[in-house]
Motif scaffolding. Structure first.
Motif, PDB file in Angstrom:
ATOM      1  N   VAL A 185       0.828  -1.209   0.000  1.00 21.60           N
ATOM      2  CA  VAL A 185       0.000   0.000   0.000  1.00 21.60           C
ATOM      3  C   VAL A 185       0.868   1.267   0.000  1.00 21.60           C
ATOM      4  CG1 VAL A 185      -0.352   0.417   2.479  1.00 21.60           C
ATOM      5  CG2 VAL A 185      -2.214   0.846   0.892  1.00 21.60           C
ATOM      6  N   LEU A 186       2.015   1.217   0.652  1.00 21.57           N
ATOM      7  CA  LEU A 186       2.944   2.346   0.583  1.00 21.57           C
ATOM      8  C   LEU A 186       3.391   2.584  -0.853  1.00 21.57           C
ATOM      9  CD1 LEU A 186       5.149   1.654   3.738  1.00 21.57           C
ATOM     10  CD2 LEU A 186       3.769   3.712   3.373  1.00 21.57           C
ATOM     11  N   ARG A 187       3.762   1.508  -1.536  1.00 23.35           N
ATOM     12  CA  ARG A 187       4.224   1.637  -2.921  1.00 23.35           C
ATOM     13  C   ARG A 187       3.125   2.190  -3.815  1.00 23.35           C
ATOM     14  NH1 ARG A 187       8.595   2.843  -4.983  1.00 23.35           N
ATOM     15  NH2 ARG A 187       9.490   1.525  -3.342  1.00 23.35           N
ATOM     16  N   ALA A 188       1.902   1.788  -3.576  1.00 24.43           N
ATOM     17  CA  ALA A 188       0.785   2.286  -4.375  1.00 24.43           C
ATOM     18  C   ALA A 188       0.623   3.794  -4.227  1.00 24.43           C
ATOM     19  CB  ALA A 188      -0.506   1.569  -3.983  1.00 24.43           C
ATOM     20  N   ARG A 189       1.069   4.324  -3.087  1.00 23.74           N
ATOM     21  CA  ARG A 189       1.000   5.761  -2.846  1.00 23.74           C
ATOM     22  C   ARG A 189       2.310   6.474  -3.193  1.00 23.74           C
ATOM     23  NH1 ARG A 189      -2.849   7.763   0.785  1.00 23.74           N
ATOM     24  NH2 ARG A 189      -1.717   9.710   0.436  1.00 23.74           N
ATOM     25  N   GLY A 190       3.243   5.740  -3.815  1.00 24.95           N
ATOM     26  CA  GLY A 190       4.516   6.332  -4.189  1.00 24.95           C
ATOM     27  C   GLY A 190       5.505   6.431  -3.049  1.00 24.95           C
ATOM     28  N   LEU A 191       5.278   5.638  -2.002  1.00 21.97           N
ATOM     29  CA  LEU A 191       6.142   5.651  -0.822  1.00 21.97           C
ATOM     30  C   LEU A 191       6.801   4.293  -0.651  1.00 21.97           C
ATOM     31  CD1 LEU A 191       3.610   7.500   1.501  1.00 21.97           C
ATOM     32  CD2 LEU A 191       5.635   8.498   0.407  1.00 21.97           C
ATOM     33  N   SER A 192       7.681   4.174   0.353  1.00 23.29           N
ATOM     34  CA  SER A 192       8.418   2.924   0.546  1.00 23.29           C
ATOM     35  C   SER A 192       8.766   2.722   2.014  1.00 23.29           C
ATOM     36  CB  SER A 192       9.714   2.943  -0.268  1.00 23.29           C
ATOM     37  OG  SER A 192      10.618   3.893   0.273  1.00 23.29           O
ATOM     38  N   LEU A 193       9.266   1.540   2.328  1.00 24.17           N
ATOM     39  CA  LEU A 193       9.737   1.268   3.682  1.00 24.17           C
ATOM     40  C   LEU A 193      10.910   2.174   4.036  1.00 24.17           C
ATOM     41  CD1 LEU A 193       9.606  -2.644   3.888  1.00 24.17           C
ATOM     42  CD2 LEU A 193       7.999  -1.001   4.888  1.00 24.17           C
ATOM     43  N   SER A 194      11.679   2.585   3.036  1.00 25.14           N
ATOM     44  CA  SER A 194      12.786   3.519   3.286  1.00 25.14           C
ATOM     45  C   SER A 194      12.267   4.844   3.824  1.00 25.14           C
ATOM     46  CB  SER A 194      13.583   3.756   2.005  1.00 25.14           C
ATOM     47  OG  SER A 194      14.239   2.584   1.591  1.00 25.14           O
ATOM     48  N   ASP A 195      11.140   5.293   3.298  1.00 21.95           N
ATOM     49  CA  ASP A 195      10.554   6.540   3.778  1.00 21.95           C
ATOM     50  C   ASP A 195      10.097   6.405   5.228  1.00 21.95           C
ATOM     51  OD1 ASP A 195      10.805   7.936   1.292  1.00 21.95           O
ATOM     52  OD2 ASP A 195       9.111   6.766   0.550  1.00 21.95           O
ATOM     53  N   VAL A 196       9.531   5.245   5.561  1.00 22.72           N
ATOM     54  CA  VAL A 196       9.104   4.995   6.941  1.00 22.72           C
ATOM     55  C   VAL A 196      10.321   4.973   7.864  1.00 22.72           C
ATOM     56  CG1 VAL A 196       7.975   3.352   8.497  1.00 22.72           C
ATOM     57  CG2 VAL A 196       7.055   3.724   6.201  1.00 22.72           C
ATOM     58  N   SER A 197      11.385   4.293   7.424  1.00 23.07           N
ATOM     59  CA  SER A 197      12.601   4.212   8.226  1.00 23.07           C
ATOM     60  C   SER A 197      13.196   5.597   8.454  1.00 23.07           C
ATOM     61  CB  SER A 197      13.624   3.308   7.524  1.00 23.07           C
ATOM     62  OG  SER A 197      14.829   3.247   8.246  1.00 23.07           O
ATOM     63  N   ALA A 198      13.200   6.427   7.406  1.00 24.81           N
ATOM     64  CA  ALA A 198      13.754   7.777   7.527  1.00 24.81           C
ATOM     65  C   ALA A 198      12.953   8.610   8.525  1.00 24.81           C
ATOM     66  CB  ALA A 198      13.767   8.450   6.164  1.00 24.81           C
ATOM     67  N   LEU A 199      11.635   8.444   8.527  1.00 28.47           N
ATOM     68  CA  LEU A 199      10.799   9.189   9.464  1.00 28.47           C
ATOM     69  C   LEU A 199      11.041   8.731  10.895  1.00 28.47           C
ATOM     70  CD1 LEU A 199       8.608  11.226  10.109  1.00 28.47           C
ATOM     71  CD2 LEU A 199       6.891   9.477   9.553  1.00 28.47           C
ATOM     72  N   LEU A 200      11.172   7.424  11.087  1.00 30.26           N
ATOM     73  CA  LEU A 200      11.459   6.908  12.421  1.00 30.26           C
ATOM     74  C   LEU A 200      12.801   7.434  12.932  1.00 30.26           C
ATOM     75  CD1 LEU A 200      10.281   3.207  12.012  1.00 30.26           C
ATOM     76  CD2 LEU A 200       9.235   4.925  13.486  1.00 30.26           C
ATOM     77  N   ALA A 201      13.803   7.457  12.050  1.00 28.76           N
ATOM     78  CA  ALA A 201      15.122   7.972  12.439  1.00 28.76           C
ATOM     79  C   ALA A 201      15.042   9.452  12.793  1.00 28.76           C
ATOM     80  CB  ALA A 201      16.118   7.745  11.302  1.00 28.76           C
ATOM     81  N   LYS A 202      14.260  10.209  12.006  1.00 29.44           N
ATOM     82  CA  LYS A 202      14.101  11.630  12.276  1.00 29.44           C
ATOM     83  C   LYS A 202      13.453  11.857  13.626  1.00 29.44           C
ATOM     84  CE  LYS A 202      11.982  15.815  10.361  1.00 29.44           C
ATOM     85  NZ  LYS A 202      11.148  16.372   9.244  1.00 29.44           N
ATOM     86  N   ARG A 203      12.418  11.088  13.948  1.00 30.68           N
ATOM     87  CA  ARG A 203      11.744  11.207  15.241  1.00 30.68           C
ATOM     88  C   ARG A 203      12.698  10.853  16.377  1.00 30.68           C
ATOM     89  NH1 ARG A 203       5.964   8.152  14.092  1.00 30.68           N
ATOM     90  NH2 ARG A 203       4.980   9.798  12.835  1.00 30.68           N
ATOM     91  N   HIS A 204      13.494   9.800  16.172  1.00 30.19           N
ATOM     92  CA  HIS A 204      14.446   9.386  17.200  1.00 30.19           C
ATOM     93  C   HIS A 204      15.462  10.488  17.475  1.00 30.19           C
ATOM     94  CE1 HIS A 204      17.395   7.036  19.412  1.00 30.19           C
ATOM     95  NE2 HIS A 204      18.302   7.425  18.542  1.00 30.19           N
ATOM     96  N   ASN A 205      15.971  11.091  16.388  1.00 28.00           N
ATOM     97  CA  ASN A 205      16.972  12.143  16.539  1.00 28.00           C
ATOM     98  C   ASN A 205      16.418  13.359  17.259  1.00 28.00           C
ATOM     99  OD1 ASN A 205      18.965  10.623  15.289  1.00 28.00           O
ATOM    100  ND2 ASN A 205      18.474  11.409  13.261  1.00 28.00           N
ATOM    101  N   VAL A 206      15.164  13.689  16.946  1.00 25.14           N
ATOM    102  CA  VAL A 206      14.521  14.836  17.602  1.00 25.14           C
ATOM    103  C   VAL A 206      14.347  14.555  19.100  1.00 25.14           C
ATOM    104  CG1 VAL A 206      12.381  16.142  17.806  1.00 25.14           C
ATOM    105  CG2 VAL A 206      13.386  15.711  15.539  1.00 25.14           C
ATOM    106  N   ARG A 207      13.878  13.362  19.442  1.00 28.54           N
ATOM    107  CA  ARG A 207      13.591  13.041  20.818  1.00 28.54           C
ATOM    108  C   ARG A 207      14.834  12.837  21.648  1.00 28.54           C
ATOM    109  NH1 ARG A 207       8.666   8.920  19.150  1.00 28.54           N
ATOM    110  NH2 ARG A 207       7.137  10.562  18.677  1.00 28.54           N
ATOM    111  N   SER A 208      15.941  12.415  20.978  1.00 28.59           N
ATOM    112  CA  SER A 208      17.183  12.217  21.712  1.00 28.59           C
ATOM    113  C   SER A 208      18.045  13.471  21.732  1.00 28.59           C
ATOM    114  CB  SER A 208      17.974  11.048  21.096  1.00 28.59           C
ATOM    115  OG  SER A 208      18.312  11.321  19.751  1.00 28.59           O
ATOM    116  N   GLY A 209      17.561  14.527  21.042  1.00 29.50           N
ATOM    117  CA  GLY A 209      18.278  15.787  21.051  1.00 29.50           C
ATOM    118  C   GLY A 209      19.405  15.878  20.077  1.00 29.50           C
ATOM    119  N   HIS A 210      19.487  14.941  19.114  1.00 25.11           N
ATOM    120  CA  HIS A 210      20.576  14.982  18.108  1.00 25.11           C
ATOM    121  C   HIS A 210      20.162  15.813  16.923  1.00 25.11           C
ATOM    122  CE1 HIS A 210      22.037  10.861  19.822  1.00 25.11           C
ATOM    123  NE2 HIS A 210      22.384  11.881  20.547  1.00 25.11           N
TER     124      HIS A 210
END
Length: 210
Positions: A185-210
């Motif tokens: 379903v992500l691919r059908a919307r032009g998205l990928s697991l890589s995009d999900v991973s990047a968002l998770l990493a971004k959230r982690h960095n924000v919450r850890s103060g990096h």
């Protein structure tokens, strides 16, 4: 293709008599694909052409991976180690990297444990583009976004039920089904697991103060 922020002028070519070891890594899965050597000309050609090129010590000439087989390595980025005498080259392989037919010159068992998710993501993207007949993934895409979303909902409920009422094997099975259908379903919307991973990493960095 884009190089990582790298100062190539700092490379220590003298240490290896004009050659630097180049470790090839799958840009999505992290799998180590092979080890080659580059001189300054091979590095320049790699960056200019977008296809990974080495200096062959046996042939005494530049050698572009896949020049005979067609199994090229498309450049995605280059990093330099802390001593400026080794290159980490991230690439997208088109076909097996090893002449023995394996994905890596170190065999097929060196992919990181989570690396298959990248392979799954790429396979789903291929199915979306090619729509081969008889493929279950093709039938999902052709069923439309509502049907795909319905499958994600069904698999999500089944995963939740397995978590509270079934054994580990059932939970793993339902989780695998959920991740697969979510990837579709992500691919059908032009998205990928890589995009999900990047968002998770971004959230982690924000919450850890990096």
């Amino acid at each position: 293709m884009s190089d990582s922020t790298t100062d190539f002028s700092c490379l220590d070519w003298a240490k290896g008599d004009g050659l630097l070891p180049a470790i090839l890594q799958h840009w999505l899965s992290g799998e180590v694909l092979m080890l080659g050597y580059m001189n300054a000309e091979a590095l320049a050609q790699t960056r200019a052409s977008g296809k990974v090129t080495f200096y062959s010590r046996s042939k005494q000439r530049l050698w572009t991976k896949g020049e005979s087989s067609g199994h090229v390595l498309v450049l995605k980025g280059i990093r330099i180690d802390c001593d400026a005498d080794t290159l980490l080259v991230q690439a997208a392989p088109h076909g097996p990297t090893c002449h023995l037919g394996t994905s890596s010159c170190f065999g097929d068992a060196v992919q990181p444990p989570l690396g298959f998710l990248a392979e799954l993501d790429a396979l789903v993207a291929q199915r979306h583009a090619e729509r081969p007949e008889g493929s279950y993934t093709t039938s999902l895409f052709e069923g439309g976004i509502r049907r795909m979303a319905q499958k994600v909902g069904e698999e999500g409920v089944e995963t939740a039920l397995a978590a509270v009422a079934q054994d580990d094997a059932e939970l793993l099975g339902e989780s695998a089904d959920l991740i697969f259908h979510l990837t579709v379903v992500l691919r059908a919307r032009g998205l990928s697991l890589s995009d999900v991973s990047a968002l998770l990493a971004k959230r982690h960095n924000v919450r850890s103060g990096h």
